[in-house]
Design an enzyme around this catalytic site. Structure first.
Site, short mmCIF file in Angstrom:
data_model
loop_
_atom_site.label_atom_id
_atom_site.label_comp_id
_atom_site.label_asym_id
_atom_site.label_seq_id
_atom_site.Cartn_x
_atom_site.Cartn_y
_atom_site.Cartn_z
N GLU A 3 -12.92 4.11 -9.65
CA GLU A 3 -11.82 4.87 -9.22
C GLU A 3 -11.67 5.85 -10.40
O GLU A 3 -11.04 6.76 -10.34
CB GLU A 3 -10.51 3.77 -9.15
N ARG B 9 -0.76 -12.06 -2.62
CA ARG B 9 0.16 -11.50 -1.66
C ARG B 9 -0.38 -11.84 -0.35
O ARG B 9 -1.42 -12.07 0.09
CB ARG B 9 -0.07 -9.87 -1.62
N HIS C 216 -5.48 2.08 -2.01
CA HIS C 216 -6.99 2.12 -2.47
C HIS C 216 -7.77 3.27 -2.07
O HIS C 216 -8.74 3.25 -1.95
CB HIS C 216 -7.69 0.79 -1.96
N ARG D 76 -3.94 6.93 -12.52
CA ARG D 76 -3.71 6.26 -11.09
C ARG D 76 -2.55 5.83 -10.83
O ARG D 76 -1.90 5.03 -11.44
CB ARG D 76 -4.80 4.88 -10.80
#
Length: 391
Positions: free
Chosen positions: A375, A237, A179, A91
């Site tokens: 994922e 964040r 994402h 990824r």
């Protein structure tokens, strides 16, 4: 003899991995694990069907990631028992303008991906370090990059454009979204679970968080932008912020660019607002008012952005929760859905408390689902397709 791929999904202090047999049409997970890079006790754990197959600790220090990857590759060699490891899939968070489908990694591609580091300064190096480690350990082993931005590649200019002089857009300054591998997996699951749904908002809520507006399974809008810093309140964040705040920090507070970057990426979000923790579980368990403030801001912003995504979709048929918080935090799901009652979101409280797959109340105009993301299987599928094409 069957071909296998190792999928590596690098996070901030760990790498999730899965070993997949790619001979079947749908890649089959043989085992999965975690490479935990905590400085005090780095270790590898491998499991299959809930049974621990392998665990190994290593001393911390320089080079520990290479040592950890070497350990898992050596273990896989013995575990395959005559089968072949043909590729490693990764990824990669940012693909920029040029990478919008999976690619075989060579030196030129690696340099181009590294050049995108300013757009994801925390994430991109974490994704590329395992690529370099595998390259040094197994120079002949194919490596494949799968990009988190690729799923959003076909956003229209209305969704991708910033209102700044056009020449910046010509240089690639636009909204990319992230994402994507998670949203891609959820879109596939939705096609099976709710085939008539055409206007769906997927909420990937974890330490990193973003929303995606899906129209018939395709991304038409998302909350993250040029970088993974934009959009929702996250663990550390800040999410969307008035650019004037940044000018103030630079010009009046006399902070350096590096200090501002550190503040926005690592000291803000839930951690910054609460002053307690970036972990939603800790905040939910805390009696402190500041913890509730952080939770309230998080859920307020998610609900507000769901409404924005519904506008991009011209309607809302479904809302999906995924990611660590989305899958496991019933209270957070409830708070968000309560704020969206005016949009037709009605929750079955008992089903939500049990984290059932479908948590909408009977007769709710908007379907509400909890779909655990995966994922790693998305990456394995891309690896299988690319290798089958002979790339």
């Amino acid at each position: 003899m069957s071909d296998h791929v190792l999928v590596l999904n690098a996070g901030s202090s760990s790498i999730k991995f899965g070993l997949f047999d790619i001979e079947p049409v749908e890649p089959e997970l043989k085992c999965k694990g975690l490479i935990d890079e905590q400085q005090t006790a780095p270790h590898i754990v491998v499991t299959a069907s809930g049974t621990q197959l392998f665990k190994k600790g290593l001393p911390g220090g320089e080079g520990q990631r290479v040592d950890l990857l070497s350990g898992i590759l050596t273990w896989i060699d013995g575990h395959l028992a005559g089968n072949r490891l043909v590729a490693v899939g990764h990824r990669v968070v940012h693909g920029g303008r040029d990478f919008f489908r999976p690619i075989m990694i060579d030196d030129q591609a690696l340099a181009a991906m590294d050049a995108l580091t300013p757009l994801a300064p925390l994430h991109q190096p974490r994704c590329l370090t395992p690529v370099c480690a595998v390259q040094s350990l197994r120079p002949g082993l194919a490596q494949i990059a799968c990009f988190d931005t690729a799923f959003h590649h076909n956003l229209t200019p209305l969704a991708s454009r910033f209102a700044i002089p056009r020449h910046f857009e010509d240089r690639g300054i636009r909204r990319y979204g992230f994402h994507g591998l998670s949203f891609e997996y959820v879109a596939g699951r939705l096609a099976a679970l709710a085939p008539t749904q055409k206007h769906t908002v997927v909420a990937h809520l974890g330490n990193g968080a973003s929303l995606c507006a899906l129209h018939e399974g395709k991304s038409v809008d998302t909350t993250m932008g040029l970088t993974p810093l934009d959009g929702l309140v996250m663990g550390t964040r800040c999410g969307t912020i008035d650019p004037g705040v940044l000018l103030y920090l630079l010009q009046e507070a006399k902070m350096s660019a590096d200090e501002v970057q550190h503040l926005l990426y690592e000291k803000s979000g839930l951690l910054g607002v609460s002053g307690i923790s970036a972990d939603m579980r800790a905040l939910l368990a805390s009696p402190e008012a500041a913890a509730r403030d952080a939770i309230d801001l998080f859920t307020f912003r998610v609900a507000a952005e769901v409404a924005v995504m519904a506008t991009s979709l011209n309607g809302l048929d479904g809302l999906v929760f995924t990611g660590g918080i989305g899958e496991h935090a019933a209270e957070i799901r409830q708070r968000i859905c309560d704020r969206l009652a005016w949009l037709g979101v009605k929750m079955d409280m008992a089903a939500n408390a049990l984290s059932k797959q479908r948590i909408a109340a009977k007769g709710s105009p908007v379907d509400v689902l909890v779909i655990p993301t995966n994922e790693e299987i998305s990456i394995a599928r891309h690896c299988r397709s690319l290798l089958a094409a002979g790339c």
